[in-house]
Design an enzyme around this catalytic site. Structure first.
Site, PDB file in Angstrom:
ATOM      1  N   SER A  30     -35.656  23.061 -33.100  1.00  0.00           N
ATOM      2  CA  SER A  30     -34.327  22.461 -32.927  1.00  0.00           C
ATOM      3  C   SER A  30     -33.283  22.996 -33.899  1.00  0.00           C
ATOM      4  CB  SER A  30     -34.422  20.938 -33.051  1.00  0.00           C
ATOM      5  OG  SER A  30     -35.052  20.573 -34.271  1.00  0.00           O
ATOM      6  N   LYS A  78     -27.472  20.793 -31.880  1.00  0.00           N
ATOM      7  CA  LYS A  78     -26.378  19.816 -31.844  1.00  0.00           C
ATOM      8  C   LYS A  78     -25.117  20.378 -31.177  1.00  0.00           C
ATOM      9  CE  LYS A  78     -28.182  16.285 -34.258  1.00  0.00           C
ATOM     10  NZ  LYS A  78     -28.955  16.695 -35.414  1.00  0.00           N
ATOM     11  N   GLU A 110     -20.450  10.177 -36.144  1.00  0.00           N
ATOM     12  CA  GLU A 110     -21.306   9.733 -37.239  1.00  0.00           C
ATOM     13  C   GLU A 110     -22.166  10.924 -37.643  1.00  0.00           C
ATOM     14  OE1 GLU A 110     -22.139   9.547 -34.141  1.00  0.00           O
ATOM     15  OE2 GLU A 110     -24.193  10.311 -34.166  1.00  0.00           O
TER      16      GLU A 110
HETATM   17  C1  LIG Z   1     -30.245  16.015 -35.710  1.00  0.00           C
HETATM   18  C2  LIG Z   1     -31.432  16.879 -35.632  1.00  0.00           C
HETATM   19  C3  LIG Z   1     -32.641  16.439 -35.032  1.00  0.00           C
HETATM   20  C4  LIG Z   1     -32.845  15.045 -34.517  1.00  0.00           C
HETATM   21  O1  LIG Z   1     -32.005  14.646 -33.478  1.00  0.00           O
HETATM   22  P1  LIG Z   1     -32.475  14.518 -31.978  1.00  0.00           P
HETATM   23  O2  LIG Z   1     -31.364  13.802 -31.330  1.00  0.00           O
HETATM   24  O3  LIG Z   1     -33.770  13.721 -31.973  1.00  0.00           O
HETATM   25  O4  LIG Z   1     -32.689  15.887 -31.454  1.00  0.00           O
HETATM   26  C5  LIG Z   1     -33.693  17.327 -34.933  1.00  0.00           C
HETATM   27  N1  LIG Z   1     -33.596  18.582 -35.418  1.00  0.00           N
HETATM   28  C6  LIG Z   1     -32.466  19.043 -36.004  1.00  0.00           C
HETATM   29  C7  LIG Z   1     -32.435  20.438 -36.508  1.00  0.00           C
HETATM   30  C8  LIG Z   1     -31.358  18.209 -36.127  1.00  0.00           C
HETATM   31  O5  LIG Z   1     -30.235  18.671 -36.714  1.00  0.00           O
END
Ligand SMILES: *Cc1c(COP(=O)(O)O)cnc(C)c1O
Length: 396
Positions: free
Chosen positions: A376, A87, A109
């Protein structure tokens, strides 16, 4: 009001009230200018490298590779970024852009709180005011992140409308932006919403695939055969796919949250169960009821618990360029435990959805094939929920 800008096939566009048009036009013009501005790009690269800790590692998961007995598995370690997920890439980009535009206030948000924490972090760093909208239900489930945001100097506003979750927080942030565009930038958290957001967020997250390409060439001297990532709104997946879209030999796989299964009502798998619709300023696929109302969605993973998907993904699905697969809570929890035990890496439960699908397909590939999974985020935030899922209360 709508026009033809920002389309991905039939998807995307700008389905917004007239009162927001000036704001998105101002944003689009500023973005088109600064994305080509060498000074802006130098500053952003410095923030990425010195503050967020980029480039993130591309790690060869040798034990997982050996255990699964097929393709070589590499992990793109976005979990190692400052604030613990991808993020921060988008947020640093948008916060710097907002600052250049003369804005002094960021609003955002948040669902689980990851995007809110990242935005509050960037606001603290760049000396900006910050207000985060969060569903009341989520403020209860994610009390620690609410505290973090306040510690970082942000105001957290609890949204009580609708189901008091992420989709209501997005609606409230858009309303707030409409009423205060002079000094405020809406720092949207995924590749969704009205144009130009899906493009802006994708471009800032594209650093992920830019690095994968370069790191893969250094380590293997060639591009991977598969790149895959979990999909909520779709920003880490778009970032992972972007620099491979033109490479026909690289397979792109997005992993959606099936929750308790795509044949149940407790799911958030938009491509598997959704239909074309218009919501939050964009045309795309959404989970809907028989009357076309946005359906309540469910996943064990708060970050994937959104009833829509970004318009560029909807288009990659329509054209068949990317494949989207559903992964259940149970499969994701098993993958969460598996990666922790096998590689000593505790992934976010969101990312574990991608790990789960890799575990299903890796053995079907020859040993000289290469799969890259984007991790992620890190999983510390999820330990209490996973323990609860397994019937254990760790009193967090
Ligand atoms: C917010 C989040 C996601 C999902 O958001 P995307 O916009 O689909 O990437 C996935 N993994 C983590 C660790 C997140 O914080």
């Amino acid at each position: 009001m709508t026009n033809s800008k920002g389309r991905f096939g039939v998807h995307g566009g700008q389905y917004i009230p007239e009162t927001l048009m000036n704001a998105v036009i101002e944003l689009e013009n500023a973005y088109n200018f600064y994305k080509e501005d060498p000074e802006f790009n130098r500053e952003l690269t410095t923030l990425f490298n010195e503050y967020a800790g980029r480039p993130s590692r591309l790690y060869y998961a040798s034990k997982m590779t050996k255990d699964l007995g097929g393709a070589k598995i590499y992990l793109k370690r976005e979990d190692l970024n400052h604030t613990g997920s991808h993020k921060i890439n988008n947020v640093l980009g948008q916060a710097l852009l907002a600052k250049k535009m003369g804005k002094t206030r960021l609003i955002a948000e948040t669902g689980a709180g990851q995007h809110g924490v990242a935005t509050a972090t960037a606001a603290a760093l760049l000396g900006m005011e910050c207000v985060v909208f969060m569903g009341e239900e989520d403020t209860r489930r994610q009390a620690l992140n609410v505290y973090r945001m306040r510690l970082l100097g942000a105001d957290v506003i609890s949204v009580k409308t609708g189901t008091a979750t992420l989709k209501d927080a997005v609606s409230e942030a858009m309303r707030e932006w409409t009423s205060r565009i002079d000094d405020t930038h809406y720092c949207l958290g995924s590749v969704m919403g009205p144009h130009p957001f899906p493009t802006i967020v994708r471009d800032f997250q594209a650093v992920i695939s830019r690095e994968i390409r370069q790191q893969m060439m250094e380590k293997e001297g060639r591009l991977p055969d598969v790149v895959m990532a979990c999909v909520g709104g779709g920003s880490n997946a778009m970032g992972t796919f972007y620099h491979f879209i033109e490479e026909e030999n690289v397979k792109l796989i997005g992993c959606e949250a099936a929750g308790r299964g795509i044949d149940t009502f407790e799911t958030a798998a938009t491509i598997s169960t959704g239909r074309l619709g218009i919501f939050h300023g964009m045309k795309s696929y959404f989970c809907q009821d028989d009357y076309g109302q946005i359906a309540p969605v469910y996943s064990i993973s708060a970050g994937l618990d959104y009833p829509g998907i970004g318009p560029e993904h909807a288009w990659l699905h329509d054209t068949g360029r990317a494949e989207y697969v559903p992964v259940t809570d149970e499969e994701a929890v098993k993958a969460f435990e598996y990666l922790s035990r096998t590689e000593g890496i505790i992934p976010a439960i969101e990312s574990a959805h991608a790990v789960a699908h890799a575990m299903k397909i890796a053995a079907a590939y020859e040993k000289d094939k290469i799969i890259v999974i984007t991790i992620s985020g890190r999983g510390d935030k999820d330990c209490a929920a996973i323990a609860r899922y397994r019937g254990e209360d760790i009193h967090e």
